[in-house]
Design a protein around this motif. Sequence first.
Motif, PDB file in Angstrom:
ATOM      1  N   THR A  57       0.862  -1.175   0.000  1.00 44.07           N
ATOM      2  CA  THR A  57       0.000   0.000   0.000  1.00 44.07           C
ATOM      3  C   THR A  57       0.898   1.224   0.000  1.00 44.07           C
ATOM      4  O   THR A  57       1.810   1.334   0.830  1.00 44.07           O
ATOM      5  CB  THR A  57      -0.911   0.014   1.240  1.00 44.07           C
ATOM      6  OG1 THR A  57      -1.644  -1.207   1.281  1.00 44.07           O
ATOM      7  CG2 THR A  57      -1.864   1.185   1.191  1.00 44.07           C
ATOM      8  N   THR A  58       0.638   2.141  -0.923  1.00 45.91           N
ATOM      9  CA  THR A  58       1.462   3.344  -1.007  1.00 45.91           C
ATOM     10  C   THR A  58       0.614   4.522  -1.471  1.00 45.91           C
ATOM     11  O   THR A  58      -0.455   4.347  -2.049  1.00 45.91           O
ATOM     12  CB  THR A  58       2.667   3.135  -1.949  1.00 45.91           C
ATOM     13  OG1 THR A  58       3.532   4.252  -1.862  1.00 45.91           O
ATOM     14  CG2 THR A  58       2.226   2.947  -3.383  1.00 45.91           C
ATOM     15  N   LYS A  67      -3.271   0.014  -3.513  1.00 44.12           N
ATOM     16  CA  LYS A  67      -2.919  -1.274  -2.920  1.00 44.12           C
ATOM     17  C   LYS A  67      -2.671  -2.216  -4.094  1.00 44.12           C
ATOM     18  O   LYS A  67      -3.563  -2.432  -4.926  1.00 44.12           O
ATOM     19  CB  LYS A  67      -4.056  -1.787  -2.042  1.00 44.12           C
ATOM     20  CG  LYS A  67      -3.700  -2.996  -1.217  1.00 44.12           C
ATOM     21  CD  LYS A  67      -4.872  -3.438  -0.369  1.00 44.12           C
ATOM     22  CE  LYS A  67      -5.002  -2.507   0.812  1.00 44.12           C
ATOM     23  NZ  LYS A  67      -5.921  -3.028   1.838  1.00 44.12           N
ATOM     24  N   VAL A  68      -1.435  -2.769  -4.190  1.00 43.97           N
ATOM     25  CA  VAL A  68      -1.060  -3.575  -5.350  1.00 43.97           C
ATOM     26  C   VAL A  68      -0.389  -4.875  -4.927  1.00 43.97           C
ATOM     27  O   VAL A  68       0.188  -4.972  -3.833  1.00 43.97           O
ATOM     28  CB  VAL A  68      -0.102  -2.803  -6.292  1.00 43.97           C
ATOM     29  CG1 VAL A  68      -0.776  -1.614  -6.920  1.00 43.97           C
ATOM     30  CG2 VAL A  68       1.158  -2.388  -5.580  1.00 43.97           C
ATOM     31  N   ASN A  92      10.869  -1.742  -3.161  1.00 46.91           N
ATOM     32  CA  ASN A  92      11.299  -0.356  -3.291  1.00 46.91           C
ATOM     33  C   ASN A  92      11.018   0.172  -4.695  1.00 46.91           C
ATOM     34  O   ASN A  92      10.530   1.295  -4.855  1.00 46.91           O
ATOM     35  CB  ASN A  92      12.787  -0.243  -2.957  1.00 46.91           C
ATOM     36  CG  ASN A  92      13.287   1.169  -3.026  1.00 46.91           C
ATOM     37  OD1 ASN A  92      13.699   1.626  -4.080  1.00 46.91           O
ATOM     38  ND2 ASN A  92      13.252   1.866  -1.894  1.00 46.91           N
ATOM     39  N   ILE A  93      11.312  -0.625  -5.714  1.00 45.54           N
ATOM     40  CA  ILE A  93      11.066  -0.220  -7.097  1.00 45.54           C
ATOM     41  C   ILE A  93       9.567  -0.002  -7.327  1.00 45.54           C
ATOM     42  O   ILE A  93       9.156   0.993  -7.933  1.00 45.54           O
ATOM     43  CB  ILE A  93      11.629  -1.271  -8.082  1.00 45.54           C
ATOM     44  CG1 ILE A  93      13.157  -1.229  -8.079  1.00 45.54           C
ATOM     45  CG2 ILE A  93      11.092  -1.045  -9.494  1.00 45.54           C
ATOM     46  CD1 ILE A  93      13.808  -2.365  -8.845  1.00 45.54           C
ATOM     47  N   ILE A  94       8.750  -0.908  -6.818  1.00 44.85           N
ATOM     48  CA  ILE A  94       7.300  -0.799  -6.998  1.00 44.85           C
ATOM     49  C   ILE A  94       6.775   0.464  -6.318  1.00 44.85           C
ATOM     50  O   ILE A  94       6.006   1.237  -6.909  1.00 44.85           O
ATOM     51  CB  ILE A  94       6.588  -2.052  -6.448  1.00 44.85           C
ATOM     52  CG1 ILE A  94       6.948  -3.273  -7.305  1.00 44.85           C
ATOM     53  CG2 ILE A  94       5.084  -1.849  -6.416  1.00 44.85           C
ATOM     54  CD1 ILE A  94       6.499  -4.599  -6.710  1.00 44.85           C
TER      55      ILE A  94
END
Length: 143
Positions: A57-58, A67-68, A92-94
């Motif tokens: 979640t970001t 949310k992915v 981190n990349i996502i």
Amino acid sequence: MFKNKLVNIMIILLVSLTLIGVVTLVLINYLSKDEAASGEPTIDEIIAHSYDTPELTTMLLSNEFAKVQFKIHVDNRRALSEISKRDFQIENIIIRELAGMKSTELSGSEGITDLETQLKFKINELMTEGMVVDIYTRRLIIQ
């Protein structure tokens, strides 16, 4: 040919064995290329060489939450081992990619495809033991 019968028999045997070996190699190469050229990997191969990211979640650039969760398909077992060790870098990349996107960029199948392509490119830059074949979006919820 030669006056000695033993030399003639040995030459005939060597030539025969060589021909049998060459024919065997050609057949093996031909048959193995047919299997490899059969196209797409089977679903069992995809599952065996896939890594599931945890649900992340970001915050998006448009002040909404995303949310992915992804399934990352790699080309071999060593790459799968490497990607599971690099899980923190993958996350981190996502997160970085999503943090720079607006919710409108993620809407529709084209937006999801663009995100998957960007993630695949960035993760492949990181990989040393293999490469990412494809990324599948398992969950995408924008709030």
